[in-house]
Motif scaffolding. Structure first.
Motif, short mmCIF file in Angstrom:
data_model
loop_
_atom_site.label_atom_id
_atom_site.label_comp_id
_atom_site.label_asym_id
_atom_site.label_seq_id
_atom_site.Cartn_x
_atom_site.Cartn_y
_atom_site.Cartn_z
N SER A 81 0.84 -1.20 0.00
CA SER A 81 0.00 0.00 0.00
C SER A 81 0.87 1.24 0.00
CB SER A 81 -0.89 0.02 1.24
OG SER A 81 -1.82 -1.03 1.18
N PHE A 82 0.49 2.20 -0.81
CA PHE A 82 1.20 3.46 -0.91
C PHE A 82 0.22 4.59 -0.60
CE2 PHE A 82 5.15 2.03 -2.75
CZ PHE A 82 4.80 0.79 -3.27
N SER A 83 0.72 5.65 0.04
CA SER A 83 -0.11 6.80 0.36
C SER A 83 0.65 8.09 0.12
CB SER A 83 -0.53 6.76 1.84
OG SER A 83 -1.40 5.70 2.08
N LYS A 84 -0.11 9.15 -0.05
CA LYS A 84 0.47 10.48 -0.15
C LYS A 84 0.90 10.93 1.24
CE LYS A 84 -2.18 12.04 -4.12
NZ LYS A 84 -3.07 13.09 -4.63
N ALA A 85 1.81 11.89 1.28
CA ALA A 85 2.34 12.40 2.55
C ALA A 85 1.23 12.95 3.43
CB ALA A 85 3.40 13.46 2.29
N LYS A 86 0.27 13.64 2.84
CA LYS A 86 -0.81 14.24 3.62
C LYS A 86 -1.63 13.18 4.36
CE LYS A 86 -4.69 17.43 3.21
NZ LYS A 86 -5.46 18.28 2.30
N VAL A 87 -1.94 12.09 3.68
CA VAL A 87 -2.72 11.01 4.29
C VAL A 87 -1.94 10.36 5.42
CG1 VAL A 87 -3.77 8.75 3.85
CG2 VAL A 87 -4.02 10.59 2.18
N LEU A 88 -0.66 10.06 5.17
CA LEU A 88 0.18 9.46 6.21
C LEU A 88 0.33 10.40 7.40
CD1 LEU A 88 3.04 7.77 4.18
CD2 LEU A 88 1.32 6.64 5.58
N ALA A 89 0.54 11.66 7.13
CA ALA A 89 0.73 12.64 8.20
C ALA A 89 -0.51 12.73 9.09
CB ALA A 89 1.06 14.00 7.60
N GLN A 90 -1.69 12.75 8.48
CA GLN A 90 -2.92 12.80 9.26
C GLN A 90 -3.05 11.56 10.14
OE1 GLN A 90 -5.85 13.32 6.19
NE2 GLN A 90 -5.80 15.55 6.33
N ARG A 91 -2.74 10.41 9.57
CA ARG A 91 -2.84 9.16 10.31
C ARG A 91 -1.85 9.11 11.47
NH1 ARG A 91 -2.06 4.53 6.39
NH2 ARG A 91 -3.56 5.73 5.24
N LEU A 92 -0.66 9.69 11.28
CA LEU A 92 0.39 9.63 12.30
C LEU A 92 0.38 10.83 13.25
CD1 LEU A 92 3.30 8.45 9.98
CD2 LEU A 92 1.98 7.06 11.59
N GLY A 93 -0.38 11.86 12.92
CA GLY A 93 -0.43 13.04 13.76
C GLY A 93 0.80 13.93 13.63
N VAL A 94 1.36 13.97 12.43
CA VAL A 94 2.51 14.83 12.16
C VAL A 94 2.19 15.72 10.96
CG1 VAL A 94 4.19 13.18 13.08
CG2 VAL A 94 3.65 13.13 10.64
N CYS A 95 3.06 16.66 10.70
CA CYS A 95 2.92 17.55 9.55
C CYS A 95 3.38 16.81 8.28
CB CYS A 95 3.79 18.79 9.80
SG CYS A 95 3.83 19.95 8.43
N PRO A 96 2.73 17.03 7.14
CA PRO A 96 3.19 16.39 5.90
C PRO A 96 4.67 16.68 5.60
CG PRO A 96 1.05 17.36 5.55
CD PRO A 96 1.50 17.81 6.92
N ARG A 97 5.14 17.86 6.00
CA ARG A 97 6.54 18.20 5.77
C ARG A 97 7.47 17.23 6.51
NH1 ARG A 97 10.06 18.60 2.74
NH2 ARG A 97 11.96 19.53 3.46
N THR A 98 7.02 16.71 7.64
CA THR A 98 7.81 15.74 8.40
C THR A 98 8.06 14.49 7.57
OG1 THR A 98 6.94 16.57 10.49
CG2 THR A 98 7.89 14.35 10.51
N ILE A 99 7.04 14.05 6.85
CA ILE A 99 7.17 12.86 5.99
C ILE A 99 8.24 13.13 4.93
CG2 ILE A 99 5.98 11.28 4.43
CD1 ILE A 99 4.89 11.14 7.30
N PHE A 100 8.16 14.31 4.30
CA PHE A 100 9.16 14.65 3.28
C PHE A 100 10.54 14.82 3.90
CE2 PHE A 100 5.33 15.80 0.90
CZ PHE A 100 5.62 15.19 -0.32
#
Length: 65
Positions: free
Chosen positions: A12-31
């Motif tokens: 499964s692959f997700s966009k940074a925004k979706v992962l960030a929401q699920r993890l409770g972090v900012c999308p920039r953190t994923i990047f």
């Protein structure tokens, strides 16, 4: 789920925004994690970047104290 995709290998692959929401972090953190080489990004085109959910989960598990 919007923003998620299932690859040919069943991963499964997700966009940074979706992962960030699920993890409770900012999308920039994923990047930032990708920039630092902690996780890999899969660039689909100039506007779409996906992240392997299993890889992110494994990274988080290995980072726990």
């Amino acid at each position: 789920m919007p923003g998620s995709a299932r690859g040919l290998t069943g991963r499964s692959f997700s966009k940074a925004k979706v992962l960030a929401q699920r993890l409770g972090v900012c999308p920039r953190t994923i990047f930032r994690w990708a920039d630092d080489g902690m996780i890999s990004r899969h660039k689909i085109n100039a506007r779409v970047v996906l992240f392997d959910e299993q890889e992110v989960a494994a990274f988080l598990d290995s980072s726990r104290v």
